[in-house]
Design a protein around this motif. Structure first.
Motif, PDB file in Angstrom:
ATOM      1  N   ARG A 181       0.835  -1.195   0.000  1.00 40.62           N
ATOM      2  CA  ARG A 181       0.000   0.000   0.000  1.00 40.62           C
ATOM      3  C   ARG A 181       0.872   1.247   0.000  1.00 40.62           C
ATOM      4  N   GLU A 182       0.464   2.256  -0.754  1.00 41.50           N
ATOM      5  CA  GLU A 182       1.233   3.486  -0.860  1.00 41.50           C
ATOM      6  C   GLU A 182       1.275   4.260   0.453  1.00 41.50           C
ATOM      7  N   SER A 183       0.155   4.259   1.193  1.00 41.10           N
ATOM      8  CA  SER A 183       0.096   4.945   2.481  1.00 41.10           C
ATOM      9  C   SER A 183      -1.062   4.369   3.289  1.00 41.10           C
ATOM     10  N   THR A 184      -1.213   4.860   4.516  1.00 44.39           N
ATOM     11  CA  THR A 184      -2.330   4.396   5.353  1.00 44.39           C
ATOM     12  C   THR A 184      -3.578   5.256   5.169  1.00 44.39           C
ATOM     13  N   ALA A 185      -3.563   6.163   4.197  1.00 44.56           N
ATOM     14  CA  ALA A 185      -4.752   6.973   3.918  1.00 44.56           C
ATOM     15  C   ALA A 185      -5.824   6.111   3.268  1.00 44.56           C
ATOM     16  N   ALA A 186      -7.075   6.301   3.660  1.00 43.15           N
ATOM     17  CA  ALA A 186      -8.173   5.579   3.018  1.00 43.15           C
ATOM     18  C   ALA A 186      -8.197   5.942   1.541  1.00 43.15           C
ATOM     19  N   GLY A 187      -8.334   4.943   0.675  1.00 47.17           N
ATOM     20  CA  GLY A 187      -8.347   5.203  -0.760  1.00 47.17           C
ATOM     21  C   GLY A 187      -6.965   5.228  -1.376  1.00 47.17           C
ATOM     22  N   SER A 188      -5.911   4.950  -0.596  1.00 40.62           N
ATOM     23  CA  SER A 188      -4.552   4.928  -1.132  1.00 40.62           C
ATOM     24  C   SER A 188      -4.415   3.840  -2.194  1.00 40.62           C
ATOM     25  N   ARG A 189      -3.542   4.076  -3.170  1.00 46.50           N
ATOM     26  CA  ARG A 189      -3.284   3.051  -4.175  1.00 46.50           C
ATOM     27  C   ARG A 189      -2.665   1.840  -3.497  1.00 46.50           C
ATOM     28  N   HIS A 190      -3.079   0.644  -3.930  1.00 48.36           N
ATOM     29  CA  HIS A 190      -2.539  -0.572  -3.345  1.00 48.36           C
ATOM     30  C   HIS A 190      -2.702  -1.754  -4.302  1.00 48.36           C
TER      31      HIS A 190
END
Length: 199
Positions: A181-190
């Protein structure tokens, strides 16, 4: 990988740094009442607020504060299913700082109930999470992760066990995933590969 674990008389102990959960694994299937009695556990430097049995052998202790040192747990008055009592036994484990445990999404909304993870022996973790889904532009789930850059070679073995409330899963689409996952933000690219239950 979580590896260093203290073990004494069939009791092993582990924790993830910065969480308020300590995992206690027994070598035998345990009786529920004594295993879930918080007063039967003493954690050095912490106060046990609750104990929950999962999968027959694993107890997750909830503490009143975060664990930031190697946990030491004294167990007494717990019994296995054959009626054998655990004498007053102290197990010490090392603290895992290899992974982080966090909820992703809008906490209190999606997921409604915060999730958690507890560490056990031999690299095992019990992860309890909720949330609507990992999908589209707003994810809600519990994430146990390690930050990295560059190539990745990872594997995981998934074993489904009954939840703390005795339900095997919350939905037909309840799942666990190995995710980059790119980050822990909701909607992050993964990118992820998941498994779901068949029942």
């Amino acid at each position: 990988k979580y590896e260093a674990i203290g073990e004494l008389l069939g009791v092993s102990v582990g924790a993830i740094k910065g969480t308020s959960k300590v995992g206690v694994a027994f070598s035998e299937l345990m009786e529920k009442v004594g295993s879930e009695t918080a007063a039967n556990y003493m954690v050095a430097g912490g106060s046990v607020t609750s104990a929950a049995l999962a999968g027959g052998k694993y107890v997750v202790l909830s503490l009143s504060s975060a664990v930031n040192a190697a946990p030491s747990v004294t167990v007494q008055n717990a019994k296995d299913l054959a009626g054998n009592s655990v004498a007053q036994t102290t197990g010490s484990g090392q603290l895992s700082d290899l992974v982080t445990s966090t909820d992703v999404g809008d906490i209190g909304v999606d997921p409604v109930v915060p999730g958690y993870a507890a560490a056990f022996a031999s690299g095992a973790y019990l992860v309890a999470g909720g949330g609507h889904d990992i999908w589209d532009a707003a994810d809600g789930f519990h994430f146990v992760y390690k930050e990295f850059t560059g190539p990745l070679d990872a594997k995981v073995r998934v074993e489904w066990i009954s939840s703390m409330s005795g339900l095997s899963h919350s939905s037909t689409w309840a799942k666990t995933e190995l995710m980059v996952r790119e980050s822990t933000a909701a909607g992050s690219r993964h990118v992820s590969i998941c498994t779901t239950r068949t029942d």
